[in-house]
Structures are given as C-alpha cells and as structure tokens.
Design an enzyme around this catalytic site. Structure first.
Site, PDB file in Angstrom:
ATOM      1  N   LYS A 212      36.801  31.982  -8.710  1.00 19.72           N
ATOM      2  CA  LYS A 212      35.579  32.662  -9.141  1.00 19.72           C
ATOM      3  C   LYS A 212      35.194  33.607  -8.004  1.00 19.72           C
ATOM      4  O   LYS A 212      34.075  33.566  -7.465  1.00 19.72           O
ATOM      5  CB  LYS A 212      34.506  31.599  -9.426  1.00 19.72           C
ATOM      6  CG  LYS A 212      33.307  32.102 -10.191  1.00 19.72           C
ATOM      7  CD  LYS A 212      33.572  32.445 -11.653  1.00 19.72           C
ATOM      8  CE  LYS A 212      32.297  32.965 -12.285  1.00 19.72           C
ATOM      9  NZ  LYS A 212      32.482  33.746 -13.493  1.00 19.72           N
TER      10      LYS A 212
ATOM     11  N   ASP B 230      41.644  19.094 -18.204  1.00 18.28           N
ATOM     12  CA  ASP B 230      41.197  18.328 -19.379  1.00 18.28           C
ATOM     13  C   ASP B 230      41.222  19.207 -20.624  1.00 18.28           C
ATOM     14  O   ASP B 230      41.596  18.764 -21.710  1.00 18.28           O
ATOM     15  CB  ASP B 230      39.785  17.773 -19.172  1.00 18.28           C
ATOM     16  CG  ASP B 230      39.810  16.358 -18.619  1.00 18.28           C
ATOM     17  OD1 ASP B 230      40.851  15.983 -18.027  1.00 18.28           O
ATOM     18  OD2 ASP B 230      38.817  15.624 -18.771  1.00 18.28           O
TER      19      ASP B 230
ATOM     20  N   TYR C 209      33.832  18.478  -4.387  1.00 18.30           N
ATOM     21  CA  TYR C 209      33.685  17.021  -4.526  1.00 18.30           C
ATOM     22  C   TYR C 209      33.627  16.319  -3.170  1.00 18.30           C
ATOM     23  O   TYR C 209      33.219  15.165  -3.079  1.00 18.30           O
ATOM     24  CB  TYR C 209      34.831  16.426  -5.353  1.00 18.30           C
ATOM     25  CG  TYR C 209      34.842  16.854  -6.814  1.00 18.30           C
ATOM     26  CD1 TYR C 209      33.724  17.435  -7.386  1.00 18.30           C
ATOM     27  CD2 TYR C 209      35.949  16.671  -7.608  1.00 18.30           C
ATOM     28  CE1 TYR C 209      33.724  17.836  -8.706  1.00 18.30           C
ATOM     29  CE2 TYR C 209      35.959  17.066  -8.938  1.00 18.30           C
ATOM     30  CZ  TYR C 209      34.846  17.655  -9.478  1.00 18.30           C
ATOM     31  OH  TYR C 209      34.849  18.047 -10.787  1.00 18.30           O
TER      32      TYR C 209
ATOM     33  N   ASP D  40      36.271  31.423 -15.880  1.00 14.27           N
ATOM     34  CA  ASP D  40      35.695  31.510 -17.229  1.00 14.27           C
ATOM     35  C   ASP D  40      36.668  32.186 -18.188  1.00 14.27           C
ATOM     36  O   ASP D  40      36.866  31.745 -19.326  1.00 14.27           O
ATOM     37  CB  ASP D  40      34.326  32.214 -17.205  1.00 14.27           C
ATOM     38  CG  ASP D  40      34.296  33.436 -16.300  1.00 14.27           C
ATOM     39  OD1 ASP D  40      35.233  33.626 -15.505  1.00 14.27           O
ATOM     40  OD2 ASP D  40      33.333  34.220 -16.386  1.00 14.27           O
TER      41      ASP D  40
ATOM     42  N   ASP E 281      39.797  20.224 -12.449  1.00 19.80           N
ATOM     43  CA  ASP E 281      39.316  19.053 -13.188  1.00 19.80           C
ATOM     44  C   ASP E 281      39.002  19.460 -14.628  1.00 19.80           C
ATOM     45  O   ASP E 281      39.426  18.816 -15.601  1.00 19.80           O
ATOM     46  CB  ASP E 281      38.048  18.537 -12.478  1.00 19.80           C
ATOM     47  CG  ASP E 281      37.651  17.146 -12.936  1.00 19.80           C
ATOM     48  OD1 ASP E 281      38.366  16.574 -13.780  1.00 19.80           O
ATOM     49  OD2 ASP E 281      36.624  16.645 -12.447  1.00 19.80           O
TER      50      ASP E 281
END
Ligand code: NAD
Length: 369
Positions: free
Chosen positions: A193, A254, A142, A226, A250
């Site tokens: 990852k 959620d 970001y 994942d 993020d």
C-alpha cells in the site's frame, strides 16, 4: 536412507483425527521404502494448556527446533475461549512460529479439476488455477512496537499498533518468492500500500532493487492491496507468485483460499532461514481450524493435512517426485467422486476421515505399480 525426524503436533478438535489419517499415509511411504520417518508427538494449544497450563512448553519448542520438520494440525475451541490472551491456544502457535523463526508462509491456492464447481466463482475463471501466496509471517503490524491501548484524558480509549519493515525483513521474504517463481511461472506480483504507507514504499523499492540485481529472469509487478483483492476475484489466473506482508497476506490468502472451494483442502508451509548447517526450520499445517462442530465424529476431511505432508516431502525433504505422486493420488480420488461431507456434491455419499485416508493409500498403491 536418511531418517527424517518429524515432530507431529495434533493440537485440538479434529487435529488428532486428521493427523492419524496423515500418519497412515506417511506409513505407506515408509512401508514402500520411499522415505524413512522418525515421528514423535507433542502437545500444543488447548491440549497443552490442559496438561501443563501453557499452550506451548519450552520442551516442545526445543523438540520443534531439533526436528527436521514439524507437522501441525490445528488448535483452539470453545473450551479455551475464556482464558486470558497469553495462555490461549493461538498463543502457542504464534510463539512456535516466532521461536522457529518461520518468516515465510507459503499458501498455494490450487483448484483441482474435480472441485472446480465448488468455487464461489464461475468455473471457467478458476479451472486450472495455481497461485502461490508468500506471506511474511513474523513481522509487520502483528508484532510491531509500540502497541497497546491507552486511556485518554476524556475517558475514552485509543488502541494502536505499528506497521514497520526493515530492509533485511523484506529481502529475506522476497528471496523466497523469487526462488519459488523460478521453479514455477517466473512471475512475482508484490503487493503493498505504497501510495499511503511509508513501510509499503520501502517494501516496493527494496523488492525492485533485489529483482534487478539478482533475479532479472523473473518478471516483477507491483499492485496495491485493494486492487489485488479485486483482481483475485476478477481474473485470479493472472497471478503466479504473490508476495506480501503479514497483514495483507493474512487477508489475501484467506480470500484466495475460497477460490478453491473448501477449507478442508488447503495446505500450507512456513519456512525459516537456512542455517549454517544447511538445515531450514519448517512447519507444515492445514489452513483450517479445529472445527469443534465436527470434532470427534470421524467425518473431518484429512486432505488439507495430507497435502501439507506433500509440501513437507517437497520443501523439507527434496522428495519432489513423491510429493507429485501424493498430489496425483488425491486428485484421482476426488475425480473418482470420493468425498468427505464438506466437499460432497448432491448425489455423492460422504465418507469419513479414515475411509478418505484408505482411498488415498489405495490410489498411491495403484499409481506406484
Ligand atoms: P474452522 O476452520 O475450524 O471451521 C470453519 C468451518 O469449516 C466449520 O464448519 C468446520 O466444520 C469446517 N471445517 C474446517 N476444517 C474442516 C475439515 N478438515 N473437514 C471438514 N470441515 C472442516 O474455523 P472456525 O470455526 O472459525 O474456528 C474454530 C476454532 O479453530 C477456533 O478456536 C479458532 O480459533 C481455531 N482456528 C485455528 C486455526 C489453526 O489452528 N491454525 C486456524 C483457524 C481457526
């Protein structure tokens, strides 16, 4: 008694309503002699734009930095959706996090017994769930450079961002996760990852080194993001503390929040580095947005913000017993079937924001006897 200086930022939409309810709970802690607050209010988001043509003024930044803690509600709404990106309400919050150096975002996903049936998962999978997601908040993709949109020779465009993490950025967030784990179940799962991203490989190696050198008493596991998303909906109770980067955090936080049923129940804390003077920048906020669809109606659920206050008592003011008391009061109120509209079950008559604050205060008074 120490006076705690708190900057309260109501923001937009339901913000002023849930802040008012939370300030009444703060008043209860003051009137019973448990804490002393010096609360001042400021503008952020659309409210600040309307007054000053910017979603966050330098003066508010300075006041936030000087405060012992910031209590923030929510920003945004259709009124400001057409503004240029650099003055949108969200920019105010992003700038505040950056200016205060809030690199660690703590998002608990706790299922209260009374609300276990509100989860989208089967009740037995989530009953008793208590996960802490620690998300890196001011680094990664970001904020990484270079970023932008470029025009290509063939007339099409290419948008790009950069994912990058340095050793220092990784270690400071990892310390937060390991320290939290020591006070909980002593288990950290680091999510990355690393199979396809170099930044993930560095992340994994640095966290492993830190664990071996400094936190041998904490169990460390690694998971690809994942797989983690899958495990969170398959057997969420396997996790204690999850630490991950800005982007993955993020999304996963959620996802985890929905395991608990309602946005109106979820608190969060964002913490910076402890300074030479021993002070730690901190901002406490509900996870939900400004809920423009119900703003001004007096029906918003104030509990996410009230529970953010509990986090403030625990993490900024070392008032762990008072935080426990407040969380217990919220649990008892819910167990008694007291509900706002967002968490009401069939047959339960929803009450408003003020009545929910009244119920929590009455329960605090009963518990404190
Ligand atoms: P939202 O969280 O505001 O609302 C989603 C749904 O949940 C709505 O139906 C809303 O009524 C309900 N809801 C949320 N909080 C509630 C509460 N406390 N009590 C009862 N019901 C509640 O998300 P959205 O609709 O996607 O976004 C609305 C605005 O909020 C947008 O402008 C968005 O940019 C902004 N936003 C701000 C933040 C923040 O301030 N941190 C976070 C997310 C979204």
């Amino acid at each position: 008694m120490i006076v705690r200086n708190v900057l309260a930022l109501a923001g937009d939409g339901i913000g002023p309503e849930v802040l008012l309810a939370t300030r009444r709970v703060m008043d209860w802690f003051q009137s019973t002699g448990r804490a002393k607050f010096n609360v001042s209010e400021g503008l952020i988001g659309g409210a600040s734009y309307d007054a000053h043509q910017t979603p966050l003024t330098d003066e508010t930044v300075a006041r936030a930095k000087a405060a012992d803690a910031v209590l923030f509600a929510c920003i945004g709404g259709p009124k400001w959706d057409q503004l240029p990106y650099d003055v949108r309400p969200e920019k105010g919050l992003l700038r505040l996090r950056k200016e205060m150096g809030l690199f660690a975002n703590l998002r608990p996903a706790i299922v209260m017994d009374a609300l276990a049936s509100a989860s989208s998962l089967k009740t037995d999978l989530v009953r008793g769930l208590d996960i802490m997601i620690v998300r890196e908040l001011i680094g990664g993709i970001y904020f990484g450079e270079p970023r932008g949109v470029e025009q290509l020779a063939d007339g099409t465009r290419r948008g790009y961002n950069t994912q990058a993490y340095s050793t220092a950025e990784i270690l400071r967030i990892a310390h937060v996760a390991f320290e939290l784990a020591r006070k909980r179940g002593k288990r950290v799962c680091s999510v990355d990852k690393a199979n396809v991203m170099e930044s993930g490989l560095v992340w994994r190696e640095e966290i492993t080194k830190l664990r071996n050198s400094t936190y041998p008493d904490v169990e460390l596991s690694h998971m690809y993001v994942d797989n983690c998303a899958m495990q969170l909906v398959r057997t969420p109770k396997q996790f204690d503390v999850i630490v991950t980067d800005n982007l993955f955090g993020d999304i996963l936080s959620d996802l985890a929040s929905m395991l608990t049923g309602s946005l109106g129940m979820l608190p969060s804390a964002s913490l910076g580095a402890i300074g030479a003077d021993g002070r730690q920048p901190a901002l406490y906020e509900p996870v939900h947005g400004s809920a423009p669809d119900i703003a001004g109606k007096g029906i918003a659920n104030p509990l996410a913000m009230v529970l953010s206050l509990a986090m403030m008592l625990r993490y900024s003011f070392s008032l762990g017993k008072d935080a426990d008391l407040l969380e217990r009061a919220v649990q008892n109120v819910l167990s008694a079937g007291v509900r706002t509209g967002d968490i009401a079950e069939p047959g339960q008559i929803p009450i408003g924001t003020t009545a929910m604050a009244d119920a929590v205060i009455a329960e605090l008074t009963r518990l404190a006897k």
